[in-house]
Scaffold this motif. Sequence first.
Motif, PDB file in Angstrom:
ATOM      1  N   ALA A  39       2.059   6.836  -6.819  1.00  0.00           N
ATOM      2  CA  ALA A  39       1.069   7.842  -7.196  1.00  0.00           C
ATOM      3  C   ALA A  39       1.637   9.239  -7.024  1.00  0.00           C
ATOM      4  O   ALA A  39       1.404  10.137  -7.840  1.00  0.00           O
ATOM      5  CB  ALA A  39      -0.196   7.679  -6.355  1.00  0.00           C
ATOM      6  N   ALA A  40       2.407   9.440  -5.943  1.00  0.00           N
ATOM      7  CA  ALA A  40       3.002  10.748  -5.705  1.00  0.00           C
ATOM      8  C   ALA A  40       4.018  11.088  -6.793  1.00  0.00           C
ATOM      9  O   ALA A  40       4.106  12.236  -7.237  1.00  0.00           O
ATOM     10  CB  ALA A  40       3.670  10.786  -4.332  1.00  0.00           C
TER      11      ALA A  40
ATOM     12  N   THR B 225      -2.730   6.656   3.319  1.00  0.00           N
ATOM     13  CA  THR B 225      -3.469   6.333   2.104  1.00  0.00           C
ATOM     14  C   THR B 225      -4.921   6.808   2.201  1.00  0.00           C
ATOM     15  O   THR B 225      -5.649   6.768   1.212  1.00  0.00           O
ATOM     16  CB  THR B 225      -3.450   4.820   1.836  1.00  0.00           C
ATOM     17  OG1 THR B 225      -3.969   4.123   2.980  1.00  0.00           O
ATOM     18  CG2 THR B 225      -2.033   4.345   1.574  1.00  0.00           C
TER      19      THR B 225
ATOM     20  N   TRP C 136      -3.018  10.721  -3.788  1.00  0.00           N
ATOM     21  CA  TRP C 136      -2.846   9.358  -3.294  1.00  0.00           C
ATOM     22  C   TRP C 136      -3.283   9.179  -1.843  1.00  0.00           C
ATOM     23  O   TRP C 136      -3.261   8.083  -1.314  1.00  0.00           O
ATOM     24  CB  TRP C 136      -1.383   8.924  -3.426  1.00  0.00           C
ATOM     25  CG  TRP C 136      -0.379   9.930  -2.969  1.00  0.00           C
ATOM     26  CD1 TRP C 136       0.298  10.815  -3.753  1.00  0.00           C
ATOM     27  CD2 TRP C 136       0.076  10.174  -1.633  1.00  0.00           C
ATOM     28  NE1 TRP C 136       1.149  11.589  -2.985  1.00  0.00           N
ATOM     29  CE2 TRP C 136       1.039  11.222  -1.683  1.00  0.00           C
ATOM     30  CE3 TRP C 136      -0.240   9.610  -0.396  1.00  0.00           C
ATOM     31  CZ2 TRP C 136       1.675  11.709  -0.546  1.00  0.00           C
ATOM     32  CZ3 TRP C 136       0.405  10.096   0.732  1.00  0.00           C
ATOM     33  CH2 TRP C 136       1.348  11.131   0.655  1.00  0.00           C
TER      34      TRP C 136
ATOM     35  N   ARG D  11       0.831  -1.197   0.000  1.00  0.00           N
ATOM     36  CA  ARG D  11       0.000   0.000   0.000  1.00  0.00           C
ATOM     37  C   ARG D  11       0.869   1.253   0.000  1.00  0.00           C
ATOM     38  O   ARG D  11       0.579   2.231  -0.686  1.00  0.00           O
ATOM     39  CB  ARG D  11      -0.912   0.018   1.228  1.00  0.00           C
ATOM     40  CG  ARG D  11      -1.992  -1.056   1.220  1.00  0.00           C
ATOM     41  CD  ARG D  11      -2.819  -1.006   2.483  1.00  0.00           C
ATOM     42  NE  ARG D  11      -3.551   0.239   2.576  1.00  0.00           N
ATOM     43  CZ  ARG D  11      -4.211   0.600   3.679  1.00  0.00           C
ATOM     44  NH1 ARG D  11      -4.189  -0.164   4.743  1.00  0.00           N
ATOM     45  NH2 ARG D  11      -4.867   1.742   3.698  1.00  0.00           N
TER      46      ARG D  11
ATOM     47  N   ALA E  37       1.208   4.288  -2.859  1.00  0.00           N
ATOM     48  CA  ALA E  37       1.057   5.709  -2.551  1.00  0.00           C
ATOM     49  C   ALA E  37       2.251   6.501  -3.070  1.00  0.00           C
ATOM     50  O   ALA E  37       2.095   7.591  -3.627  1.00  0.00           O
ATOM     51  CB  ALA E  37       0.899   5.909  -1.041  1.00  0.00           C
TER      52      ALA E  37
END
Length: 218
Positions: free
Chosen positions: A96-97, A193, A142, A89, A93
């Motif tokens: 996504a960043a 998250t 995210w 997870r 994140a």
Amino acid sequence: MRSLERHRDVGAYALGVLDEAEAFRFEDHLMECPQCAVQVTEFGSATRQLLLYKRATPRSVHPMAQPGPRLLDRLLGEVASRRRAGRRRWLFAVAAAVVFAVAGPGIAIMAGGDGADRTQKVEATDERSGVWAQVTSENTVWGSQIELKVKDGAGPRACQLVAVSDDGTEETLTNWNVPEHDARASTMMGASTFHPDQIDRYELRTTDGLHLVTLDAP
């Protein structure tokens, strides 16, 4: 005892099967090892279940019966699985960043909204523990970027910040060690998250489960 062997004692310590001297030595190690501090916390639910089992155990069972090495191995395996899931997870994140940073202004426009609307701040002081904390959360694509400020003069002790979502799901955002007799404000960074509007409250706890202060999300 060497550091590697100390790491292996985390399950036995969390379940209370170390003798007094070994437990004392492990607590010294715990103050300097965030990895073991997190693992002790993750054993919390298993420890509570074993305590419930102990209370429900018939009198015919010897009162000094303790969990054997096979049970400890299974519990360590379960904790390792949970840590791998949590790490996936976190990597999602971070990925996504990175996408957000590379894409630049285009995504910022799509995200929309004023910067002030994306940032929330809450603070609280617990009368019993005397701990003051302030959490600033910034909404991201995210989840949330978290800044924590803490004043805690009751150290030394290992602590953590936990976010509790609206459905009761918990996520540890950051860990730190409180210095001895130092009430100056300390600042830590963390990430979640969860988006800010998904978080019901933030809780500061010691790694052995002592509640320090609750901050209700705005």
